[in-house]
Design an enzyme around this catalytic site. Sequence first.
Site, PDB file in Angstrom:
ATOM      1  N   SER A 186     -10.011  -0.443   7.148  1.00 58.58           N
ATOM      2  CA  SER A 186      -9.408  -0.255   5.822  1.00 58.58           C
ATOM      3  C   SER A 186      -8.735  -1.482   5.215  1.00 58.58           C
ATOM      4  O   SER A 186      -8.324  -1.436   4.056  1.00 58.58           O
ATOM      5  CB  SER A 186      -8.397   0.891   5.863  1.00 58.58           C
TER       6      SER A 186
ATOM      7  N   SER B 200      -9.684   1.981   2.995  1.00 61.01           N
ATOM      8  CA  SER B 200      -8.777   2.756   2.162  1.00 61.01           C
ATOM      9  C   SER B 200      -7.761   1.906   1.406  1.00 61.01           C
ATOM     10  O   SER B 200      -7.143   2.386   0.455  1.00 61.01           O
ATOM     11  CB  SER B 200      -8.018   3.757   3.035  1.00 61.01           C
TER      12      SER B 200
ATOM     13  N   LYS C 214       0.867  -1.180   0.000  1.00 65.64           N
ATOM     14  CA  LYS C 214       0.000   0.000   0.000  1.00 65.64           C
ATOM     15  C   LYS C 214       0.906   1.234   0.000  1.00 65.64           C
ATOM     16  O   LYS C 214       1.953   1.243   0.658  1.00 65.64           O
ATOM     17  CB  LYS C 214      -0.871  -0.024   1.264  1.00 65.64           C
TER      18      LYS C 214
END
Lengths: 479, 481
Positions: free
Chosen positions: B172, B148, B73
């Site tokens: 997330s 997210s 990420k």
Amino acid sequence: MSIEWETVIGLEIHAQLATRSKIFSGSSTAYGATPNVQANLVDLGYPGVLPVLNREAVRMAVRFGLAIGARIARRSIFARKNYFYPDLPKGYQISQYEQPIVEGGSVEIWLPDGARRIGITRAHLEEDAGKSLHEGLGKQSGIDLNRAGTPLLEIVSEPDMRSAREAIAYMKKIHTLVRYLEICDGNMQEGSFRCDANVSVRHKGRHEYGTRCEIKNLNSFRFVERAINYEVARQIEMLEGGGSVVQETRLFDSDRNETRPMRSKEEANDYRYFPDPDLLPLSLDEEFIEQIRSALPELPDQKAVRFAHDHGLSGYDAGVLTASRDLADYYEAVVALLGDEAKLAANWVMGDLSGFLNRDNLEIGQSPVGAKQLAGLLARIVDNTISGKIAKEVFEAMWEDRSDADAIIEAKGLRQITDTSAIERVITEVMTANPAQLADYRSGKDKLFGFFVGQVMKASGGKANPAQVNELLRKMLAG
Amino acid sequence: MTAAEIGRGLRAGKFTSIEVTRHFLERIDHAGKQLNAFITVTPERAMADAKRADARIARGEGGPLTGVPLAHKDIFCTEGVLTSCGSRMLSNFVSPYDATVVERLAVAGMVMLGKTNMDEFAMGSSNETSWYGPVRNPWDGSKVPGGSSGGSAAAVAARLAPVATGTDTGGSIRQPGALTGLTGFKPTYGRVSRYGMVAFASSLDQAGVLAQSAEDAALVLGLMAGHDARDSTSVAVPVPDYAAGLGRSMKGLRIGVIREFFGEGLEEGTGRAVRTALEGFSAMGATIVELSLPNLPLSVPTYYVVAPAECSSNLSRFDGVRFGHRCKDPRDLLDMYKRSRGEGFGAEVKRRIMTGTYVLSAGYYDAYYLKAQKVRSLINEDFRRAFSEVDVLMGPTTPTPAFAIGAKVDDPITMYLNDIYTIGANLAGLPAVSVPCGLVDGLPVGLQIIGPHFAEERLLAAAHAWQLMTDWHRRLPPLFA
């Protein structure tokens, strides 16, 4: 109608802790490096970095707390003080807010009219910010983050001081204490020890405080005194002129010797303090605290009491000699080498030695005449090899060429004359050379005795033992 | 193929890391383009990593994941590689250092394919707040992948990467995991170092894994976890061999079903899939009890005080002074601050900074921040009481399957309610996992399993047991099969 005003002062002292590395990162705290070479990613507030508390800074704060008889919080909290400024890399300063590490405590200050106890509200750990540089960069400003993250102990006093003089005495007391504890180098020029002063005035006898102004960033005792005196006069003048004091932060301009407004209460930042989620609450156990307590050095007050009691010094002398740990150590070393004669050692340390140090702007540790050398000189006074007056001459020579007293006494032939017949010879010469004075003396002008002492000492090159000179002169002048 | 299977194949000499890596780089390049799952692809670095891994494997060295590719990420700092955090603010930020997570996985020999798209500064539940544009759900390109960690989820779901890292502040990892049919694992707060992870809400942020299976999650977690002296909140609890614990029986496992998770707002198909899963556990010998966590419904309002408060302070460092976006020709300092931040941050980030600034302000602190902290301890207490009766808690991960891109963008409250079931574990710092438990109209839904602190092994064993008796986790999005 004349009103009597009373000044009320509280100080917030910032003492930079003498740790090798910063409070939340491993970079060096050494002063004076090229800008930004001592700022690592943590100090620069890079994305993703995290603070890790330096245990040494904690230990130092605890030392201070124990030395002032404060409560050491078993659990204290680091908070974030949020505001924007280019030399504050994270946009917040990590400080302690609601639960500081040290609470309560006090110190005693000595004034001409006696001792006073000044309360200390709290002392807390925090990180210093960097520096903004505005000179020599044209229209731009520079940021030096070497200082960012340097550990500070902020020591907040109660509003217990009533004059600039008391404030100075308190500040000097804390200055002495932090150096004794070896937690701060006390270097005010480099900003290692500085303070903010909260000043207000009120009618004498009133209980409630007047509106206060905070004077920021005072980095010398002289500035503290001048800033407070200016501020007190300003506030009184304003109040007596029918005005009122506005609560604000002010700056002291040392060139113009005045304080100037910096920001008002309305313009004050809302710092939005909240506990820093990156740092766990700081927990201290008994063992940790006791370990620090047992390793505390003898504190200045304890030392002064001991000097007064064991050495028979006056309270004043004991206070002067213990104002710095190095000075006290020097004095004690001299006494130990001499075996006794504390008063003689004290007079020399506070007198000639301190005078020469001041003249040459030296610290005691840099003295060309060490404790051993001074003791060697004083020993020659004690055993009558030289007089006290000659000793001053020897001392000056020792200061210049860093040699021992004995060598100088020998080389310069300063050994005191204690041989009775030799002194008698000089007296006879002086009497022969001054027949008129002799006749006057013998006819009752006793005051001329001093003249003959002076002549004999002069003729002996100052080396004749004064006590013997007195005794023999009295005898021989009488005829 | 799962990460574990690739690892076994590499060690058996069936293929090389270079071949595997090339395969995934090609998929990213071709099949993956329209998903917008990656912000940065790092082919040179990947090939270099793969070459080193092959050499290690040839020497008989390395571990179960040496040579296996993964994606990070874009919230994790990666030395020499753009670390944007999905924001224009950091769209020029090449990190000078590696996050601990990145470093540990690299040391283990995993191959970095690139950095995945995400909601800006991890603030969002749909991956629509990214400066780099929305990510599409591989199961239906018109739908969001969740957020997210939406890029990581889409990448693994579409098999552009066998596994990916994520972070979970309010759901997330688990929410996008549920919406894309993956095993999304969020460990106990403090289990994995946060050093080098761009901070959103420091007391809630936790790194974890988006994986194809519980086994993959166990292997990657084992490499990521452990104390880190650079993170004061990381915990010095020994890391067990998670993979070795996978085979535990479900017999006698006491499962608590959270009553509050089955009320209004839960979409019917999702609820049905979760109840079916619970029956499955019952069939494996677990006992099911329904219980109530009365304060849990307060977790969304509590979260939306705590998280913005921390983010408002954490994001203060983005001021245009030292790194990141700086506006053109600032007139003065204030102008530089205002325009750099005004231009650098998107709407959702600004909304949260403003909310956070407000709740910490003098006069509001007690009513909001302090009260939220009190409610947070009540929620903790609810969980503590529940775990004195049961071993794990189960319920849905999300109220609905993936929603359409654009459907909730203009309605933050509805968007925030998407995290209603996941936020509790963050507030209490508990480990939790989402595992695929069905398809509703062709879209995956997830079963959430929450455990007490440091019960990662128990959660992974439950997830693994479930995956041994079902194949939901093996289903692929039709377009990427």
